[in-house]
Write a protein that holds these residues in place. Structure first.
Motif, short mmCIF file in Angstrom:
data_model
loop_
_atom_site.label_atom_id
_atom_site.label_comp_id
_atom_site.label_asym_id
_atom_site.label_seq_id
_atom_site.Cartn_x
_atom_site.Cartn_y
_atom_site.Cartn_z
N GLN A 123 -16.39 -4.09 -4.16
CA GLN A 123 -16.39 -3.15 -3.03
C GLN A 123 -17.32 -3.60 -1.92
O GLN A 123 -17.40 -2.97 -0.89
CB GLN A 123 -16.79 -1.75 -3.51
N ILE A 173 -11.58 -5.50 2.65
CA ILE A 173 -10.83 -4.31 2.23
C ILE A 173 -10.15 -3.67 3.45
O ILE A 173 -8.98 -3.30 3.40
CB ILE A 173 -11.75 -3.30 1.52
N GLU A 208 -1.04 3.20 -11.23
CA GLU A 208 -2.45 3.54 -11.48
C GLU A 208 -2.62 4.32 -12.78
O GLU A 208 -3.60 4.16 -13.50
CB GLU A 208 -3.02 4.34 -10.30
N ILE A 238 -8.25 -2.67 -15.14
CA ILE A 238 -7.87 -3.21 -13.84
C ILE A 238 -8.08 -2.11 -12.80
O ILE A 238 -7.64 -0.99 -13.00
CB ILE A 238 -6.39 -3.65 -13.82
N ALA A 239 -8.78 -2.43 -11.71
CA ALA A 239 -8.99 -1.42 -10.68
C ALA A 239 -8.78 -2.05 -9.31
O ALA A 239 -8.79 -3.27 -9.17
CB ALA A 239 -10.39 -0.84 -10.77
N MET A 240 -8.61 -1.20 -8.32
CA MET A 240 -8.31 -1.69 -6.99
C MET A 240 -9.56 -2.30 -6.35
O MET A 240 -10.63 -1.69 -6.41
CB MET A 240 -7.79 -0.55 -6.14
N PHE A 241 -9.40 -3.45 -5.72
CA PHE A 241 -10.50 -4.10 -4.98
C PHE A 241 -11.82 -3.98 -5.75
O PHE A 241 -12.74 -3.30 -5.31
CB PHE A 241 -10.70 -3.46 -3.61
N LEU A 272 0.82 -1.22 0.00
CA LEU A 272 0.00 0.00 0.00
C LEU A 272 0.85 1.27 0.00
O LEU A 272 0.49 2.27 -0.60
CB LEU A 272 -0.91 0.00 1.24
N TYR A 323 -4.88 -4.85 -7.23
CA TYR A 323 -5.56 -4.37 -8.43
C TYR A 323 -6.02 -5.61 -9.20
O TYR A 323 -5.23 -6.52 -9.45
CB TYR A 323 -4.61 -3.52 -9.28
#
Lengths: 197, 402
Positions: free
Chosen positions: A81, A87, A62, A75-78, A53, A98
């Motif tokens: 949701q 998380i 990113e 591609i995105a984080m977590f 992190l 990601y």
């Protein structure tokens, strides 16, 4: 599932990789976050990217994920949701994941959970290593102070230790502090090398 | 004491946060302020969005972008307080800068000529110039785009924008990975001191009163904790006044130099605070008035029109689909209402309006203020003379295609 770990080669990356392999994942790469790593990562077309992190390269990563035309799917984080507990655990452990869009969450979840466990294990290991190092340094200091007392006052080893301990107790200081002070004082009293002549 | 954690990056414009803790302004308001240093904006953003910290130093455009769902996990952000105005510089490697006016001060004071020179230098360079920006949603990146586009440069086509954290820019210059960068101080001064580049432009000469960093809060947290928010803002307002007092600048530079804050020598931090920059190693510093502001002219007041300007630039660079809803969401990020509530009756300058024309003042202008000292707004022109009217964004955007 292709998993890329963005990290410096070292203990953390290794224990994470080992854990993933033990869990049956085989397509794993470790990419150090240096120079043109983003282009390399893009060519690998990963399904999951795991990165510390606090890694300084996350902004660069990113940006690539945002503008890449080479990646077939974003591609995105977590991506999922809904699992706030996971998380939260990931953020606390210092894991950011990601994940490629469309990957089912049942498939991603074990990977992220494993990363969390391994990051936590690494943090614990590091704390223990630090403690072991401090312990070792302490013992060396005390041994050295004992040696000085044995030499200058002709004491036996148990007597030298007992003297150090009683001095520490009388002054309300830690044993290692007294030993440290003795070493410093003895260095000040010692004649400089060659001055004896 | 209320514990409160704020994530920040090692930058001179973290000054107000650092002073709030070190000078006891936070403590006096009953806040045990903990400052958590990070290296990347992504980490600062995640700590805030996922609740590891209650507040964050944030690039104003990033606060808007997170609220619009443009930067990973969407979250409604409230920015009730601006930490600084301007404070950025564009630094170029000497070989690329060689195509610009040889008189370095001319580059700074004449952004029109320098923009054209920069455009001409692109074709002369050995590769497509790679310019480091700290984030796609940074004020500096928006200003760089604005400035280069004026000279006919398409920043998405004619140059390569490379995202790097500010503290890694100098190393990237040394490694030849980038030909220049635009970032907050002290990172340009660090690169100049190491002989890695020359400062050729400053944010203050692109937009005289450019919006920069804000205090970002999660909107739901801010609504649930109004008393804590108000005390935080009162502490920050006092800290900002202290930071903007010229006699305090050397002490502030020493404070920021600490390893836990900026971690660079005070001698490289002070120039930005004083507005006296060394543009190239071995040359005399030159005066850059109003290089960065913390408090005067009600710097901290979050004008909604400035959030709207940020939105207009997102639309211009196709970072967001234009819509009335997005425009409203963006403008709402700047919470002038919270600022008014928190600082009412403290003597802080309180503008009469919450929105204004941006870039309309070519000379300082006394304006209406409800309370506090009389408010005089400084000249706030954009270098190209355009005026932004938040009520006419479409016309403003159309003017760039003229």
């Amino acid at each position: 599932m292709r998993i890329v770990i963005v990290d410096e080669p070292g203990l953390r990356a290794t224990i994470l990789e080992d854990g993933l392999r033990e869990a049956g994942y085989t397509d794993i790469d470790i990419v150090p976050p240096r120079g043109g790593f983003v282009a390399r990562l893009e060519r690998m077309a990963p399904d999951v990217v795991l990165i510390d992190l606090g890694n300084p390269s996350r902004d660069s990563l990113e940006e690539m994920l945002t503008v890449s035309r080479a990646l077939a799917r974003p591609i995105a984080m977590f991506v999922d949701q809904s699992d706030e507990a996971m998380i939260g655990a990931a953020i606390d452990a210092g894991v950011s994941a990601y994940v490629v869009d469309g990957l089912r969450k049942e498939r991603v979840k074990p990977v992220v959970e494993l990363a969390i466990r391994r990051f936590n294990a690494f943090a614990k290991l590091r704390t223990e290593l630090d403690e072991a190092r401090t312990e070792l340094a302490t013992r060396k200091t005390i041994d050295k102070a004992k040696g000085i007392l044995m030499q200058t006052r002709g004491l036996s080893e148990p007597d030298a230790y007992a003297l150090l301990r009683s001095t520490a107790m009388n002054q309300g200081r830690r044993l290692v502090e007294v030993a440290d002070a003795l070493i410093t004082a003895s260095a000040l009293f010692a004649a400089p090398a060659g001055a004896a002549k | 004491m209320t514990p409160l954690s704020i994530a920040f990056l090692p930058l001179t414009d973290s000054a107000v946060l650092v002073a709030a803790r070190e000078q006891g302004f936070a403590e006096a308001e009953g806040i045990d302020l903990r400052l958590l240093r990070d290296t990347s904006w992504a980490t600062v953003r995640d700590r805030l969005v996922f609740g590891q910290v209650q507040a964050a130093q944030m690039l104003a455009p990033l606060a808007v972008a997170v609220s619009l769902g443009l930067s990973q996990h969407p979250a409604a952000i409230a920015a009730p307080f601006k930490l600084s105005t301007n404070g950025n510089a564009l630094t170029l490697a000497a070989d690329f800068a060689a195509a610009l006016d040889p008189e370095m001060q001319n580059r700074i004071v004449d952004p029109v000529a320098t923009a054209h020179d920069f455009a001409a230098a692109i074709g002369l360079h050995r590769r497509k110039p790679v310019i480091g920006i700290v984030h796609r949603f940074s004020s500096h990146a928006l200003m760089l785009r604005y400035w280069l586009a004026y000279a006919g440069v398409d920043p998405d086509r004619d140059i390569s924008l490379r995202v790097l954290p500010p503290s890694l820019m100098a190393e990237a210059m040394r490694a030849g990975e980038i030909d220049g960068f635009i970032a907050g101080e002290p990172w340009s001064s660090v690169a100049v001191a190491d002989g890695l580049g020359e400062i050729v432009s400053v944010g203050a000469n692109i937009w005289q009163r450019g919006v920069e960093k804000v205090v970002a809060l999660r909107e739901d947290w801010a609504e649930a904790n109004p008393d804590t928010v108000d005390r935080l803002l009162r502490a920050l307002s006092q800290a900002a006044a202290w930071c903007d007092t010229p006699e305090n600048r050397p002490a502030l530079a020493d404070m920021l130099a600490a390893e836990t804050y900026v971690g660079q020598p005070a001698g490289l931090i002070l120039p930005a605070l004083e507005g006296r920059l060394t543009l190239r190693r071995g040359t005399d510093p030159v005066a850059v008035p109003d290089f960065m502001l913390f408090h005067r002219e009600a710097t901290a007041f979050p004008w909604r029109s400035q959030a709207a300007w940020i939105y207009s630039q997102f639309v211009r660079w196709r970072m967001v689909e234009p819509s009335a809803a997005a425009e409203a969401t963006a403008a709402r990020v700047f919470r002038s209402d919270i600022y008014r509530r928190a600082l009412a009756g403290t003597g802080a300058t309180m503008p009469g309006a919450s929105s204004k024309l941006e870039g309309a003042l070519s000379a300082p202008l006394p304006v209406g203020a409800y309370s506090g000292e009389a408010l005089t707004l400084g000249a706030d022109r954009f270098f190209d003379g355009r005026v932004f009217d938040p009520a006419a964004i479409d016309a403003y955007l159309a003017s760039f295609h003229g």
